[in-house]
Motif scaffolding. Structure first.
Motif, mmCIF file in Angstrom:
data_model
loop_
_atom_site.group_PDB
_atom_site.id
_atom_site.type_symbol
_atom_site.label_atom_id
_atom_site.label_comp_id
_atom_site.label_asym_id
_atom_site.label_seq_id
_atom_site.Cartn_x
_atom_site.Cartn_y
_atom_site.Cartn_z
ATOM 1 N N ASP A 609 0.825 -1.212 0.000
ATOM 2 C CA ASP A 609 0.000 0.000 0.000
ATOM 3 C C ASP A 609 0.861 1.264 0.000
ATOM 4 O O ASP A 609 1.479 1.619 1.004
ATOM 5 C CB ASP A 609 -0.912 -0.014 1.233
ATOM 6 N N ILE A 610 0.878 1.953 -1.132
ATOM 7 C CA ILE A 610 1.609 3.222 -1.224
ATOM 8 C C ILE A 610 0.646 4.400 -1.377
ATOM 9 O O ILE A 610 1.066 5.520 -1.693
ATOM 10 C CB ILE A 610 2.609 3.206 -2.390
ATOM 11 N N SER A 611 -0.626 4.149 -1.117
ATOM 12 C CA SER A 611 -1.632 5.188 -1.356
ATOM 13 C C SER A 611 -1.470 6.396 -0.440
ATOM 14 O O SER A 611 -1.815 7.517 -0.810
ATOM 15 C CB SER A 611 -3.041 4.595 -1.183
ATOM 16 N N GLY A 612 -0.926 6.182 0.774
ATOM 17 C CA GLY A 612 -0.736 7.300 1.697
ATOM 18 C C GLY A 612 0.643 7.900 1.648
ATOM 19 O O GLY A 612 0.985 8.733 2.503
ATOM 20 N N GLY A 613 1.449 7.495 0.671
ATOM 21 C CA GLY A 613 2.833 7.948 0.593
ATOM 22 C C GLY A 613 3.773 6.930 1.210
ATOM 23 O O GLY A 613 3.402 6.179 2.116
ATOM 24 N N VAL A 614 4.991 6.908 0.725
ATOM 25 C CA VAL A 614 5.987 5.942 1.172
ATOM 26 C C VAL A 614 6.867 6.578 2.244
ATOM 27 O O VAL A 614 7.254 7.741 2.142
ATOM 28 C CB VAL A 614 6.840 5.468 -0.023
ATOM 29 N N GLY A 615 7.176 5.814 3.285
ATOM 30 C CA GLY A 615 8.128 6.253 4.295
ATOM 31 C C GLY A 615 9.545 5.929 3.861
ATOM 32 O O GLY A 615 9.771 5.086 2.980
ATOM 33 N N ILE A 616 10.517 6.562 4.500
ATOM 34 C CA ILE A 616 11.903 6.360 4.091
ATOM 35 C C ILE A 616 12.822 6.689 5.262
ATOM 36 O O ILE A 616 12.523 7.571 6.071
ATOM 37 C CB ILE A 616 12.242 7.228 2.853
#
Length: 760
Positions: A609-616
C-alpha cells in the motif's frame, strides 16, 4: 481496481491493518530482535583468514550461545580453538572498560600477527591487539606520522621535529632540519641535506621511501593546503561537569589541498630531482607507490583535482625524467577508489590496470613504456570487482566479478582465473549465489563461503589448480532461527527509468504477515555512488554483508509495515552509464528508479500500500537522501527519519563529495542540497544526529533545522550527546534511537498512538 501513482491497486479483497495500539512489549520485541535471534544458528561460518604461509585457516562460527573462534587444518580437517575466549573476554573487558562475554566478543574478523602470538581486530572502529600468552589487550599504534585530513591536508599542528626515519637495512637515518631533510649514516655522519625547504614549501619526512639498493630515497616537497577545522562542543563529558571543545582537521569541497611534488635524492651522485608543477597541474592526490626493483625509478600516482584524469607515472633516478606508464581520463568521473594497478615483475614494462574505458570495469595489460594497451584481458557486460592474485610466473590473474552469469542476480560476486592474454577463463565458484573467496598464501587452496538472502552460508574447501572441491567445511543450520519466526526476504526486480536496466531490491514482510491485509511501505535508503547496498548474502549477524540491515528492516516490519531496499541508478557495480547518473547529480539518489520500483510492486501485490505515501529512512548519505525524498519528491514520499545526514555536500568531507560532484564547487552542489530546498518539504521529518559526529559535520543537521524553522516547517529532532556518526544506528544508545525511529513511523504512517515510555 483503483489507480494510484500510476499503478493499478487491487483493493476489493483487502482489509486495512488493524488499528489496535502497539504495546511496549511490541516495541521491545522489535528493538531486541537481533539480540534475541543472534544465538539461533549453528555452524554459520564467516569470515575466514589463512594463517601465514600455512595450510591452516582461522574463522568465526556460530555455536550454542554465540560464536566460537577456531583454526582448521586444510588437509587433515583437524580443528583447534583459535584462542582462549574466556580469558580474552576478561582481558578485553578490563582494557576497554566495558563488559564483554566469551561467546559474544565484539568483533567478526580477526587475524593472527606474523608469529601467531597475538590476534588483531577492530573495536569501535579502532585497531586493537591482544597478546595471547599474557592476554594483554590494547589499541594498536601505527607510529607517529603527521595526520592528514581525509588524506589531502597535513595537520601542521603536529610536530615531526624529533622524528627519525630509518632505512630497512638500518644504514640510513633521515631527520628534519627546519623545513629540510638531513640524511645521515648509522654513525651519525651527514651524507646529504636539502637546502631549499621553506615554511610554505617544505620536505615531508613522512613520505620517505628508500630505494632497494639503499643509495637513494624519495619524498614529497609540499605546498601546504588550507587547514579547515571543524569545532564541536562535548556537552556531556564523562570525566567532568563542564563542557569541552574539540577541533578536527576537516577539509571540505573547494578547499585548498596540499600540493605534493615527488622528489628523488641520489646519495651516490648527490643530485636531487623534483617533478615540475606543470607536469602535475591541479594535483589532488600524489602518492609514491615505491621503487622499481632495479632502484632506477619510482612509481607515482597522480590524480588531478576533479577526478577526471589519473596517471601512474615513472620518475627516473638518473635525470628526473617523467613518463606516464598508464593514463586514464573520463568525461564524468574516474572511480579511483576501486582502481587496480600491478607492475608486472616490478620492472615498469607491463602494467595490469582496471579501467571503465569501454563502459564496464575491466582489466587491461598495458605497455608500461608507451602507455598503450597491449591486451584487454577481460571483456563483456560485467564488472571486475577485485583482483586477489597476479601469478606472474604462470601469467594468470585471479579476480572476482559480478554480472558475468546472465541467469542470476547481476550483483552476485563470483571468482575466476584468466590468462594475461584473456584466454582460458575458469570459473572458480559455480553455485548461483554470492561468493566470498579466501586463498591460501601459496594459492594451493581456497575457501569459498557462499550464500544468498534465502540460502544460509555454505563453506567449501577447494584445490586451486583444477578448482576441485575437497570437502564441505561447514553448512549453516538455521532450524532454530526458523522456529523463532525468521523468514527470508523476498527479491523483487523492476525496470529503471531507461526502460532497460533492472533494479534489484528486497521486500521484507511482518512475521505475522496476512496477504489479505494492506501494509504501508517504508524504504531503507543508501544511495551513495561508492557501492551497491542491497544485501546479497545471508544474514551472518554483522555489518560486513549487510546482515544488520536485514534484521533492522525486519524489526521495523514487525510493527506492521512492508520494509524494502533497492539499488537505483547512480550506484556502483553495474555499467559505467548506470553509475554516471550520479555525476553532478547526487540529489537524484536514484529516485526515478525507486518510485517506478514501488509502483511496480504495488501493481503486482495487493498488500503493498503506497496510497498514503511511502516512508523512508537512512543514515549518512542515506540521511541526505531521506531529506531529499521529502523535498524533491514530496508527492510520493510522506515520512522520513534521517540519521547523521550530509544534507549539503558543501558541508561534508572533500574526499567523498568532490569524487561525485567534481571541482570546482558549482551549482550542482546547490541543486543537490536538501538544506537549500528544505522549504519544499510537505511531509513528516525526524532528524537524528550525534553531537560528536567526526564523519559528517553535525552542523549540517543544524543548518537543515535552521532552514526548516525559517520556512515555518514542523519536524522532530534528536541530538545524542557524545554520539558519533553511528549514533542511533550501530553503536551508542541504539535501543533508544531505534525505538524513537520506530515510534515515529507508527505515529505518522499508521496514525496510531504509541506507548508512553515516561510512565513505568
Amino acid at each position: 481496481m483503483k489507480k494510484l501513482f500510476g499503478a493499478t491497486i487491487a483493493i476489493s479483497l483487502t482489509l486495512s491493518v488493524t488499528a489496535a495500539p502497539l504495546t511496549k512489549s511490541d516495541f521491545d520485541a522489535s528493538v531486541k530482535l537481533r539480540e534475541n535471534w543472534i544465538t539461533k544458528t549453528r555452524d554459520l561460518m564467516f569470515p575466514v583468514s589463512w594463517l601465514n604461509e600455512k595450510h591452516e585457516f582461522a574463522y568465526r562460527q556460530s555455536v550454542e550461545g554465540g560464536f566460537g573462534y577456531f583454526v582448521q587444518h586444510a588437509e587433515t580437517g583437524k580443528i583447534r580453538p583459535a584462542f582462549d575466549q574466556e580469558a580474552l573476554a576478561q582481558a578485553l573487558s578490563k582494557a576497554a572498560g566495558e563488559e564483554m562475554s566469551a561467546l559474544m566478543l565484539p568483533f567478526e574478523t580477526f587475524r593472527f600477527n606474523h608469529d601467531e602470538t597475538a590476534i588483531q581486530f577492530s573495536l569501535h572502529y579502532e585497531p586493537w591487539e591482544c597478546e595471547l600468552a599474557t592476554m594483554h589487550c590494547a589499541e594498536r599504534s601505527f607510529g607517529d606520522a603527521r595526520p592528514r585530513g581525509f588524506g589531502v591536508v597535513r595537520d601542521l599542528r603536529v610536530s615531526r621535529a624529533d622524528a627519525v626515519i630509518t632505512s630497512g637495512n638500518g644504514e640510513l637515518n633521515v631527520t628534519e632540519d627546519g623545513y629540510n631533510l638531513l640524511i645521515s649514516d648509522a654513525n651519525g655522519n651527514q651524507l646529504y641535506r636539502t637546502t631549499d625547504g621553506v615554511k610554505d614549501n617544505f620536505y615531508d619526512i613522512d613520505s620517505i621511501s628508500f630505494s632497494p639498493d639503499g643509495q637513494a630515497l624519495s619524498t614529497m616537497k609540499v605546498v601546504p593546503g588550507e587547514p579547515r577545522y571543524v569545532t564541536r562542543v562535548v556537552s556531556s563529558p564523562e570525566d567532568q561537569v563542564q563542557p569541552k571543545v574539540v577541533t578536527q582537521l576537516y577539509p571540505k569541497p573547494g578547499d585548498k589541498v596540499d600540493f605534493d611534488q615527488p622528489v628523488i635524492i641520489d646519495l651516490k651522485t648527490k643530485k636531487q630531482f623534483v617533478i615540475a608543477p606543470d607536469r602535475i597541474p591541479g594535483a589532488y592526490e600524489m602518492r609514491i607507490y615505491g621503487w622499481h626493483k632495479n632502484s632506477d625509478s619510482i612509481i607515482v600516482r597522480y590524480l588531478q583535482r576533479g577526478h577526471q584524469r589519473e596517471e601512474m607515472l615513472q620518475m627516473d633516478r638518473s635525470n628526473g625524467a617523467v613518463h606516464a606508464m598508464v593514463s586514464e581520463t573520463a568525461e564524468t568521473f574516474i572511480y579511483g577508489w576501486t582502481g587496480f594497478f600491478h607492475d608486472v615483475d616490478n620492472a615498469g614494462k607491463e602494467i595490469i590496470w582496471r579501467s571503465e574505458r569501454d563502459g564496464w570495469a575491466h582489466l587491461y595489460l598495458i605497455n608500461g613504456e608507451t602507455g598503450e594497451v597491449k591486451q584487454q584481458i577481460t571483456e563483456g557486460e560485467f564488472v571486475v570487482r577485485d583482483v586477489q592474485k597476479v601469478d606472474e610466473e604462470n601469467r594468470q590473474i585471479y579476480f572476482s566479478a559480478n554480472g558475468m552469469n546472465k541467469d542470476e542476480d547481476p550483483y552476485f560476486i563470483h571468482d575466476y582465473r584468466i590468462n594475461f592474454d584473456g584466454t582460458d577463463l575458469v570459473a572458480l565458484t559455480p553455485e548461483k549465489a554470492n561468493h566470498e573467496v579466501y586463498f591460501s598464501d601459496d594459492m594451493q587452496y581456497y575457501i569459498d563461503i557462499y550464500s544468498r538472502v534465502d540460502l544460509p552460508n555454505i563453506t567449501k574447501l577447494y584445490e586451486t589448480g583444477e578448482a576441485t572441491p575437497i570437502r564441505t567445511v561447514a553448512e549453516a543450520d538455521i532450524s532454530e532461527l526458523l522456529d523463532a519466526g525468521f523468514q527470508f526476504p523476498q527479491t523483487f526486480v523492476a525496470k529503471a527509468r531507461d526502460g532497460k536496466s533492472d533494479i534489484w531490491g528486497l521486500i521484507i514482510k511482518p512475521q505475522n504477515f496476512d496477504p489479505n491485509k494492506t501494509y504501508p511501505v517504508i524504504e531503507n535508503i543508501y544511495a551513495g555512488p561508492h557501492d551497491s547496498f542491497v544485501p546479497k548474502s545471508f544474514w551472518p549477524f554483522g555489518y560486513h554483508s549487510g546482515g544488520d540491515k536485514v534484521i533492522g528492516m525486519q524489526a521495523l516490519a514487525n510493527l506492521g509495515f512492508i520494509v524494502v531496499q533497492m539499488d537505483g541508478m547512480g550506484t556502483a557495480n553495474r555499467s559505467k552509464a548506470f553509475h554516471d547518473v550520479a555525476w553532478k547529480n547526487l540529489g537524484d539518489s536514484g529516485f526515478p528508479d525507486r518510485i517506478l520500483w514501488h509502483k511496480a510492486a504495488a501493481e503486482k501485490y495487493p498488500w503493498y500500500d503506497i496510497s498514503g505515501g511511502v516512508g523512508i529512512y537512512g543514515g549518512s548519505a542515506g540521511g541526505q537522501s531521506t531529506l531529499g525524498a521529502l523535498v524533491f519528491h514530496p508527492e510520493f514520499y510522506s515520512t522520513g527519519v534521517a540519521f547523521a545526514g550530509c544534507f549539503d555536500n558543501r558541508m561534508d568531507k572533500i574526499v567523498w563529495n568532490e569524487q561525485w560532484l567534481g571541482y570546482p564547487v558549482d551549482e550542482s552542489y546547490v541543486a543537490s542540497s536538501g538544506t537549500e530546498h528544505a522549504a519544499n518539504m510537505t511531509g513528516d521529518l525526524f532528524i537524528i544526529v550525534g553531537e560528536q559526529d567526526s564523519n559528517v559535520d553535525p552542523a549540517s543537521s543544524m543548518q537543515v533545522v535552521n532552514a526548516l524553522i525559517k520556512a515555518g516547517k514542523d519536524f522532530d529532532l534528536l541530538v545524542i550527546p557524545n554520539g558519533e556518526h553511528s549514533a542511533g544506528r550501530s553503536t551508542g544508545p541504539v535501543d533508544y534511537a531505534q525505538r524513537r525511529q520506530f515510534a515515529f513511523f507508527v505515529e505518522k504512517m499508521k496514525q496510531q498512538r504509541t506507548p508512553n515510555w515516561n510512565k513505568q
